[in-house]
Design a protein around this motif. Structure first.
Motif, short mmCIF file in Angstrom:
data_model
loop_
_atom_site.label_atom_id
_atom_site.label_comp_id
_atom_site.label_asym_id
_atom_site.label_seq_id
_atom_site.Cartn_x
_atom_site.Cartn_y
_atom_site.Cartn_z
N TYR A 64 -20.15 -66.45 24.42
CA TYR A 64 -19.53 -66.67 23.11
C TYR A 64 -18.57 -67.86 23.17
CZ TYR A 64 -16.48 -65.92 19.08
OH TYR A 64 -15.73 -66.10 17.92
N ALA A 65 -17.75 -67.91 24.23
CA ALA A 65 -16.78 -69.01 24.38
C ALA A 65 -17.50 -70.36 24.52
CB ALA A 65 -15.88 -68.76 25.58
N LEU A 66 -18.57 -70.38 25.32
CA LEU A 66 -19.34 -71.62 25.47
C LEU A 66 -19.99 -72.04 24.15
CD1 LEU A 66 -21.19 -71.17 28.90
CD2 LEU A 66 -19.54 -72.95 28.33
N GLY A 67 -20.47 -71.06 23.41
CA GLY A 67 -21.10 -71.35 22.12
C GLY A 67 -20.12 -71.93 21.13
N GLU A 68 -18.85 -71.50 21.22
CA GLU A 68 -17.81 -72.07 20.34
C GLU A 68 -17.63 -73.56 20.61
OE1 GLU A 68 -14.33 -69.11 18.94
OE2 GLU A 68 -14.39 -69.44 21.10
N GLU A 69 -17.80 -73.96 21.87
CA GLU A 69 -17.57 -75.35 22.25
C GLU A 69 -18.75 -76.25 21.90
OE1 GLU A 69 -16.73 -75.36 26.40
OE2 GLU A 69 -14.99 -74.03 26.25
N THR A 70 -19.98 -75.75 22.02
CA THR A 70 -21.14 -76.62 21.89
C THR A 70 -21.99 -76.36 20.65
OG1 THR A 70 -22.60 -75.14 23.15
CG2 THR A 70 -21.29 -76.71 24.41
N HIS A 71 -22.04 -75.09 20.20
CA HIS A 71 -22.87 -74.71 19.05
C HIS A 71 -24.34 -75.07 19.28
CE1 HIS A 71 -19.19 -73.85 16.87
NE2 HIS A 71 -18.77 -75.06 17.16
N GLU A 72 -24.77 -75.10 20.54
CA GLU A 72 -26.15 -75.41 20.88
C GLU A 72 -26.68 -74.36 21.84
OE1 GLU A 72 -26.11 -79.30 22.56
OE2 GLU A 72 -25.59 -80.31 20.69
N LEU A 73 -28.00 -74.41 22.09
CA LEU A 73 -28.61 -73.53 23.08
C LEU A 73 -27.97 -73.82 24.43
CD1 LEU A 73 -30.94 -71.43 22.91
CD2 LEU A 73 -32.44 -73.19 23.85
N LEU A 74 -27.57 -72.77 25.14
CA LEU A 74 -26.82 -72.93 26.39
C LEU A 74 -27.76 -72.86 27.59
CD1 LEU A 74 -23.92 -70.49 25.46
CD2 LEU A 74 -23.85 -72.99 25.38
N SER A 75 -27.62 -73.82 28.49
CA SER A 75 -28.45 -73.81 29.69
C SER A 75 -27.99 -72.72 30.65
CB SER A 75 -28.39 -75.17 30.40
OG SER A 75 -27.12 -75.37 30.99
N THR A 76 -28.92 -72.27 31.48
CA THR A 76 -28.57 -71.26 32.49
C THR A 76 -27.51 -71.80 33.45
OG1 THR A 76 -30.81 -70.34 32.39
CG2 THR A 76 -29.50 -69.79 34.32
N GLU A 120 -20.39 -57.25 29.69
CA GLU A 120 -19.41 -57.64 28.67
C GLU A 120 -18.81 -59.00 28.99
OE1 GLU A 120 -16.48 -54.58 28.14
OE2 GLU A 120 -17.81 -53.38 26.86
N ASN A 121 -18.55 -59.26 30.26
CA ASN A 121 -17.98 -60.56 30.64
C ASN A 121 -18.94 -61.70 30.32
OD1 ASN A 121 -15.57 -59.48 31.57
ND2 ASN A 121 -16.28 -59.27 33.68
N TYR A 122 -20.21 -61.48 30.56
CA TYR A 122 -21.21 -62.51 30.23
C TYR A 122 -21.23 -62.77 28.73
CZ TYR A 122 -23.67 -63.76 34.53
OH TYR A 122 -24.01 -64.30 35.75
N ARG A 141 -28.76 -68.06 23.73
CA ARG A 141 -27.65 -67.92 22.80
C ARG A 141 -27.53 -66.45 22.45
NH1 ARG A 141 -31.14 -70.86 19.32
NH2 ARG A 141 -29.65 -72.59 19.34
N LEU A 142 -26.36 -66.07 21.95
CA LEU A 142 -26.15 -64.69 21.57
C LEU A 142 -26.99 -64.32 20.36
CD1 LEU A 142 -22.25 -64.36 21.85
CD2 LEU A 142 -23.95 -63.49 23.47
N ILE A 195 -24.03 -71.62 31.93
CA ILE A 195 -23.55 -70.23 31.92
C ILE A 195 -23.15 -69.80 33.33
CG2 ILE A 195 -24.21 -67.84 31.50
CD1 ILE A 195 -26.05 -68.92 29.24
N ALA A 196 -23.96 -70.17 34.31
CA ALA A 196 -23.63 -69.83 35.70
C ALA A 196 -22.32 -70.47 36.13
CB ALA A 196 -24.77 -70.30 36.62
N LYS A 197 -22.11 -71.73 35.72
CA LYS A 197 -20.86 -72.42 36.05
C LYS A 197 -19.68 -71.71 35.41
CE LYS A 197 -18.62 -76.95 35.80
NZ LYS A 197 -18.75 -78.37 35.35
N LYS A 198 -19.84 -71.30 34.16
CA LYS A 198 -18.76 -70.60 33.46
C LYS A 198 -18.43 -69.28 34.15
CE LYS A 198 -16.14 -70.19 29.66
NZ LYS A 198 -15.08 -71.14 29.30
#
Length: 218
Positions: free
Chosen positions: A14-26, A7-9, A62-63, A29-32
């Motif tokens: 979701y929060a990262l996607g709000e900021e970038t609206h792009e495909l998120l690198s691993t 759930e935390n992931y 992405r989700l 996500i690991a940094k987040k």
């Protein structure tokens, strides 16, 4: 039934996607998640197998629609609990994140909906972040980063981009909070620091602080 880690992931993706609206690198996500890239990769593969993320090795993730629905439910619970803690139990806005992190994993939909009704259906949490309603819809409002305003422009502070405890404590220290009317008095070209008036006070804030405040133009 998902684990708290899963759930935390979903919530942080979701929060990262709000900021970038792009495909998120691993790596992002690991940094987040404050973990190793290999651990993030393992989790993304697990979530992909459950149909919760669309993940391509070496490209990112992405989700999925299903994952986004679950993530928004978790975000909804987190922000409702933050609102409850501040409005009804008297916590400061810099004290509620960790508590809400625990409460967001309660699975009762009835409890969440009753909490929403008890709070009279708030649309924003104490940090100005939007709260999804029961159907996952978000009430949006036009906003601009304070750093993008020009001299003599003004507006209402409606949210913070950085909701970390340290940043919120700093805003408490300089007596700035949601709902303040802020006007740009001067901008220093050398370091982008900004002199503002906020209600009855005048203060100079750094360019970095100005980049983390959301303003709604009047």
């Amino acid at each position: 039934m998902l684990s708290q880690a899963e759930e935390n992931y979903l919530k942080e993706i979701y929060a990262l996607g709000e900021e970038t609206h792009e495909l998120l690198s691993t790596n992002s996500i690991a940094k987040k998640m404050k973990t190793k890239a290999s651990s993030a990769t393992d989790m993304l593969q697990k979530l992909s197998n459950k149909g919760l993320v669309d993940y391509t090795k070496y490209k990112g993730a992405r989700l999925s629609r299903k994952g986004e629905t679950i993530a928004m439910t978790i975000v909804r619970k987190h922000r409702l609990w933050e609102t409850f803690l501040v409005e009804k139990l008297g916590y400061n806005w810099d004290e509620v994140h960790d508590i809400a992190e625990q409460l967001e994993h309660i699975q009762s939909k009835t409890l969440t909906n009753r909490l929403d009704a008890f709070l009279e259906y708030p649309t924003r949490d104490p940090h100005g972040h939007p709260i999804p309603n029961i159907n996952g819809k978000i009430v949006t409002s036009e906003s601009i980063i304070l750093a993008d305003l020009n001299i003599n422009e003004e507006g209402i502070l409606i949210g913070v981009k950085d909701a970390s405890d340290n940043f919120l404590k700093y805003l408490n220290k300089i007596n700035i909070t949601i709902g303040d009317n802020i006007k740009i008095l001067d901008i220093e070209p050398f370091d982008n620091s900004v002199t503002i008036s906020s209600d009855t006070k005048q203060i100079t804030i750094s360019g970095n602080v100005a980049k983390n405040l959301y303003i709604k133009n009047q």
